[in-house]
Motif scaffolding. Structure first.
Motif, PDB file in Angstrom:
ATOM      1  N   THR A   1       0.973  -1.104  -0.143  1.00 46.78           N
ATOM      2  CA  THR A   1       0.012   0.080  -0.061  1.00 46.78           C
ATOM      3  C   THR A   1       1.056   1.251  -0.183  1.00 46.78           C
ATOM      4  O   THR A   1       2.008   0.827  -0.297  1.00 46.78           O
ATOM      5  N   LEU A   2       0.220   2.692   0.368  1.00 48.48           N
ATOM      6  CA  LEU A   2       1.210   3.617   0.448  1.00 48.48           C
ATOM      7  C   LEU A   2       2.136   3.925   1.293  1.00 48.48           C
ATOM      8  O   LEU A   2       2.791   4.291   1.403  1.00 48.48           O
ATOM      9  N   THR A   3       1.981   2.950   2.362  1.00 43.94           N
ATOM     10  CA  THR A   3       1.778   2.901   3.364  1.00 43.94           C
ATOM     11  C   THR A   3       2.959   2.166   4.267  1.00 43.94           C
ATOM     12  O   THR A   3       3.725   1.990   4.812  1.00 43.94           O
ATOM     13  N   SER A   4       2.668   1.041   3.582  1.00 41.05           N
ATOM     14  CA  SER A   4       2.984  -0.219   3.762  1.00 41.05           C
ATOM     15  C   SER A   4       3.647  -0.831   3.199  1.00 41.05           C
ATOM     16  O   SER A   4       2.853  -1.183   1.902  1.00 41.05           O
ATOM     17  N   PRO A   5       4.826  -1.846   3.157  1.00 37.59           N
ATOM     18  CA  PRO A   5       5.579  -2.411   2.332  1.00 37.59           C
ATOM     19  C   PRO A   5       4.920  -3.810   2.265  1.00 37.59           C
ATOM     20  O   PRO A   5       4.292  -4.023   2.093  1.00 37.59           O
TER      21      PRO A   5
END
Length: 526
Positions: free
Chosen positions: A423-427
């Motif tokens: 996601t944009l915040t988590s790999p």
């Protein structure tokens, strides 16, 4: 108090006696007295315990001493529990469009008549990487293999004859040597099995499974006038063991052991009280007749009924390796996966609210076999309700990983490998779920804390007619992958073999990228 008769025996004799015991008895012996406790702490007894907890069996006699094997086994276990990769390798994806991964061998085609094989290495089991190719005298439509038996099963691309008056189509299945491409030494003469289809000019997809001398193939045809069929042969004699025909059903199969065949079935759209079933057929009573689903099964494991609005559109059973699979004894490996240490992953994809959502059911082989073994051999067609086997013997959950029907080799032994979407915040995260119950009971810990155990209950709502609760324990190992960049792709699937992990990237066509995890696992990125 120490038993004077036992303790008066020579220590070497006591060690030899204990080495012949199973691991459970060895643990009991440890509590007998201080002498026995000290003996059990020696390498020979510890090796037996570690084999059992790791779900492995000892290899044939070789230059490896017991101390060597114990050290390698512990190092291998630590490497799987840390998932550290140390090197990468890139190689080209070939253009043949068919591939297979089985028994630490990865195979793919470059043209319809040439197959290329790569034996994946293992530092801890002393397996060297090896490559070879086989040129064939036919165009191959699909194939499978069993490296332990040097077996290569090939389905020849059938010839379509639009202007012929024939009403049948012959599917030719070739039995060859994996290393040479010649006739397999145990195959009948000629080394070809013929499957006659009661329809002409139809294209099919095939699911192939090998279990020792048994070969099962599910033929699924594109046209409605050709019913799907499941046929099992004794490939060493060419004789048909069983053939089943299915009408308007979603079907999948796997070998439960060398006696019982597991067949998953679900009704499609338009049926009332839709329910998935796991039929168990006894292959010790062979017949060349074609049977229907309800004819004569040994027992059936019933799933709960689906909700009225949930319609099954796909069903699959995956489990590797086969229940009788062992590496070739000539390889002299120090240890290998125990035949009974197996996990079935049953995935049903449901159409609900105009969306297709997959659900995974994780079922250890022991869950099914324990119920089957409790039945009388005279009892036929016994129904085993979900409440008898499902709630505590399985784990059913919505699939949180990337599901791709192409890259299906995501289970080996009791391990299941998956990937989460970034996601944009988590790999992106690589995750292994291990259902080895002995390892969980021993509550093995790893120092870096990336492993944890799940004992709570999973609840599934609004999919079945009633809430479903399952609680089979499992262990989770996660590893965060490097963030996406020009050098690091986003992977779309993960696969697993005995010593390797393979990650698939379809954003770079025609190229594989390989990385090794702690000299144990490798990944291929397409």
């Amino acid at each position: 108090m120490e038993n004077p008769i036992l303790t008066s025996l020579p220590v070497e004799l006591i060690i030899n006696i204990i080495s012949l015991l199973d691991w459970r008895t060895i643990l009991v012996c440890r509590e007998v007295c201080r002498l026995f406790h000290s003996i059990v702490e020696e390498d020979r007894a510890q090796y037996e315990i570690e084999l059992a907890v790791s779900g492995m069996v000892d290899g044939p006699p070789s230059t490896f001493s017991t101390s060597d094997r114990l050290a390698l086994l512990k190092e291998r276990k630590a490497a799987w529990e840390s998932l550290r990769w140390v090197e990468s390798q890139d190689f080209s994806m070939m253009q043949g469009h068919i591939w297979e991964l089985y028994g630490n061998v990865f195979a793919q085609s470059s043209t319809p008549d040439v197959l290329h094989f790569r034996q994946l290495p293992s530092k801890y089991r002393k397996i060297e990487e090896k490559e070879w190719s086989v040129t064939l005298d036919m165009h191959v439509r699909d194939f499978t293999m069993d490296p332990a038996q040097d077996l290569l099963v090939l389905i020849e691309e059938p010839t379509l004859l639009p202007n012929t008056n024939t009403t049948t189509c012959s599917i030719r299945i070739h039995l060859r040597s994996l290393t040479t491409g010649d006739r397999h030494r145990l195959a009948p003469q000629p080394a070809i099995l013929i499957h006659e289809l009661d329809a002409r000019n139809v294209r099919a997809t095939y699911t192939l499974r090998v279990c020792d001398n048994l070969l099962g193939i599910f033929f699924d045809y594109e046209r409605e006038d050709a019913d799907p069929e499941l046929t099992v042969w004794d490939w060493t004699t060419g004789k048909v063991i069983f053939t089943w025909c299915f009408d308007s059903e979603i079907v999948t199969f796997a070998f439960l052991n060398s006696r019982f065949l597991l067949v998953g079935s679900a009704f499609g759209s338009g049926d009332i009280d839709i329910q998935a079933q796991l039929y168990v057929f006894d292959m010790t009573k062979p017949s060349s007749k074609k049977f229907g689903r309800r004819t004569d099964y040994f027992c059936v494991f019933l799933w709960p009924e689906f909700d009225f609005w949930a319609n099954p559109v796909d069903l699959s059973i995956r489990s590797d390796p086969s229940p009788t699979w062992q590496p070739n004894s000539k390889a002299q490996l120090p240890f290998s996966t125990a035949p009974g240490n197996r996990l079935f992953i049953i995935t049903v994809s449901l159409m609900t609210n105009h969306r297709i959502i997959p659900y995974d059911t994780f079922v250890p082989a022991d869950t099914l076999l324990s119920h089957i073994e409790a039945l009388s051999t005279e009892v036929r067609c016994r129904e085993i309700e979900w409440d008898e086997w499902g709630p505590t013997g399985t784990r059913l959950m919505r699939s949180s990983s990337l599901h791709d029907s192409v890259w299906v080799c995501y289970v080996f032994g009791t391990k299941f490998v998956s990937l989460t979407e970034p996601t944009l915040t988590s790999p992106q995260t690589l995750e292994i779920r291990d259902f080895n119950q002995l390892a969980i009971k021993r509550d093995a810990k790893v120092q870096d804390g990336i492993s944890h155990h799940v004992h709570d209950t999973t609840v599934v709502r609004k999919v079945f007619a009633n809430e479903i609760h399952t609680s089979l324990p499992y262990r989770v190992i996660k590893r965060t992958l490097p963030p996406h960049s020009s050098l690091e792709p986003i992977f779309t699937a993960a696969m697993c073999s005995e010593d390797n992990l393979i990650l698939v990237d379809v954003s770079m066509p025609h190229a594989y990228r390989t990385e090794r995890f702690s000299n144990v696992a490798r990944r291929f990125a397409v």
